[in-house]
Design an enzyme around this catalytic site. Structure first.
Site, mmCIF file in Angstrom:
data_model
loop_
_atom_site.group_PDB
_atom_site.id
_atom_site.type_symbol
_atom_site.label_atom_id
_atom_site.label_comp_id
_atom_site.label_asym_id
_atom_site.label_seq_id
_atom_site.Cartn_x
_atom_site.Cartn_y
_atom_site.Cartn_z
ATOM 1 N N ASP A 111 -7.878 -5.125 -0.124
ATOM 2 C CA ASP A 111 -8.499 -6.224 -1.429
ATOM 3 C C ASP A 111 -7.856 -7.490 -0.917
ATOM 4 O O ASP A 111 -8.432 -8.712 -1.674
ATOM 5 C CB ASP A 111 -7.921 -5.754 -2.476
ATOM 6 C CG ASP A 111 -8.483 -4.371 -2.813
ATOM 7 O OD1 ASP A 111 -7.497 -3.379 -3.200
ATOM 8 O OD2 ASP A 111 -9.595 -4.040 -2.833
ATOM 9 N N HIS A 165 0.815 -1.026 0.218
ATOM 10 C CA HIS A 165 -0.018 -0.013 -0.231
ATOM 11 C C HIS A 165 0.913 1.012 0.079
ATOM 12 O O HIS A 165 2.018 1.348 0.437
ATOM 13 C CB HIS A 165 -1.037 -0.071 1.356
ATOM 14 C CG HIS A 165 -1.989 0.929 1.203
ATOM 15 N ND1 HIS A 165 -2.106 2.255 1.325
ATOM 16 C CD2 HIS A 165 -3.208 0.595 0.802
ATOM 17 C CE1 HIS A 165 -3.257 2.836 1.113
ATOM 18 N NE2 HIS A 165 -4.058 1.913 0.944
#
Ligand code: SDX
Length: 431
Positions: A366, A308
């Site tokens: 996700d 991320h």
């Protein structure tokens, strides 16, 4: 606007420039460079905006090092467990948790805007049946500006409010219609006696041939997935919405731009790509092969659902999603789901690998969401549309906040030009 706390000094070729600095409620201080080009004739350089604050905002705060996500100050873990999606929508839109009366009024308002203009049904029919539902959503949401022209004037506060409610209310209907169209089943109208998540499940999974009972376990899991995806500061799709809105584009065009950006596998498309990756791995014994590929600089493969831009710790949403995956699959009697076993083993192996530890790569939102959505009966092609549905309130809240900003200017970045210096045209005979 924040108060000036101190001054940064920049020296270039012996010239010194004072740049104001501002202190946030939480997070890093910022250096105001808005006048830098006028004063010093230079640009800053930050492709991908790794060190750039594009705006000030009061909606969402992320501490990437600590793995903290706050919506209007409330931790995502508490909201996911104690609240529900429409209450979180109210919080994101208006800044405070609603009273019981305010919540009831808001939920009634959203419920009564869930149908779409009947003429839009024909718009769906212009797509091929095998169109990806994200393609349909981009097209249909953009087309809303043609069907709801009475809420496109961004300078009218009432029209902004109507457009906000319409987008939040109608996105589940549009996403469900995109799904039904892709599988050749008839559209299902929303029902006003169902809550937001239950309505969406029924519009996706009911058929005219039999009654459909919403499974409360799935409805709670669906609502929690919506909450976990609601907003996330200035991510790529939110920044797209803000940039589109800075030109004065209508709200439906701006949200359609956000959907288009979210589609990418590096962003919201990662949930589909992650489940497809877990299925390709298939069994835990193949995990080392994929870990090596993810570490190989010459291989474009990356672990989808991992890493991320901001979180250099666990994504707090991934923790809640993992708990929810365990809970939902157990309640559905598929707790030994092979894909979930591969995901848990992949997470364990990756987190023990120095490559991922050094680069601070952790599971993100996700990584587990697709496992739950798959268990609920959604095809992978519906994973990103569900992300877009849930993120609509974040896009709309940020869009409203930007329009209310008296400092609003059209977004227009500059560049570091490395192309040809000026030269004269050469006739083709001389080339
Ligand atoms: C979302 O921004 C948001 O808030 C987004 C989001 C939201 O709610 O809106 O949180 C939703 O988009 C989550 C992210 C979903 N994407 C994925 O899961 C796709 C896989 N992840 C990567 O593509 C990547 O981690 C990004 C795009 C998410 C972040 O990329 P960055 O911040 O630009 O980091 P980077 O690409 O510069 O990577 C840093 C290093 C690189 O190695 P070096 O060049 O330093 O040697 O880490 C490596 C990368 O190669 N790396 C990975 C990796 N992610 C980064 N290596 C293997 N597998 C990965 N998943």
């Amino acid at each position: 606007m924040a108060e000036t706390t101190k001054t940064a000094k920049l020296t270039i070729d012996g010239e010194s420039y004072d740049l104001a600095m501002y202190a946030p409620t939480e997070g890093p201080e910022v250096i105001d460079i808005r006048k830098l080009y006028a004063q010093a004739g230079v640009f800053t350089y930050d492709p991908g905006f790794t060190s750039t604050a594009s705006c000030d905002s009061t909606i969402t705060y992320i501490d990437g090092e600590a793995g903290v996500l706050l919506h209007r100050g409330y931790p995502i873990g508490q909201l996911a467990k104690e609240s529900h999606y429409l209450e979180v929508c109210y919080l994101l839109l208006y800044g405070e948790l609603p009273s019981a009366a305010q919540l009831e009024e808001f939920e009634t308002l959203v419920t009564r805007h869930t149908m779409i203009h009947e003429q839009m049904h024909n718009f769906f029919r212009g797509f091929r049946r095998d169109a990806h539902p994200m393609a349909t959503m981009v097209g249909v949401v953009g087309a809303m500006s043609a069907f709801y022209h009475d809420s496109t004037d961004i300078n009218d506060e009432h029209q902004r409010e109507v457009a906000s409610i319409r987008l939040i209310a109608k996105m589940p209907t549009i996403a469900a219609m995109a799904y039904k169209y892709s599988i050749g089943q008839p559209f299902v109208y929303p029902r006003n006696d169902l809550d937001y998540a239950s309505n969406f499940l029924r519009m996706c999974f009911s058929v005219p041939a039999e009654e459909y009972e919403v499974n409360p376990i799935l409805a709670r899991a669906m609502d929690r997935i919506f909450t976990l995806h609601a907003d996330h500061e200035q991510n790529a799709s939110t920044s797209t919405v803000r940039l589109a809105s800075s030109s004065g584009a209508n709200p439906f065009a701006c949200i359609a731009a956000g959907i288009a950006c979210l589609w990418g596998p590096a962003h919201g498309g990662a949930n589909q790509a992650c489940l497809e990756m877990l299925r390709e791995i298939g069994t835990p014994d193949r995990i080392p092969e994929f870990i090596e590929r993810a570490k190989d600089k010459n291989d474009p493969f990356r672990l989808m659902g991992f890493g991320h831009r901001v979180y250099k710790n666990f994504d707090p949403r991934a923790k809640v999603m993992k708990e929810s995956a365990d809970e939902v699959l157990e309640l559905l009697g598929i707790e030994n789901n092979p894909t979930l076993q591969v995901a848990k083993e992949l997470e364990r192996v990756a987190l023990e690998d120095p490559y991922f530890a050094e680069k601070k790569l952790y599971p993100n939102v996700d990584f587990y969401s697709g496992i739950i959505l798959d268990a609920m009966g959604f095809p992978t092609s519906m994973f990103t549309p569900i992300f877009a549905l849930a993120r609509t309130v974040g896009w709309v809240s940020q869009w409203k906040e930007q329009l209310a900003d008296p400092q609003l200017k059209i977004g227009r970045p500059r560049q570091l030009y490395l192309g040809a210096a000026q030269r004269d045209y050469v006739d083709i005979e001389q080339r």
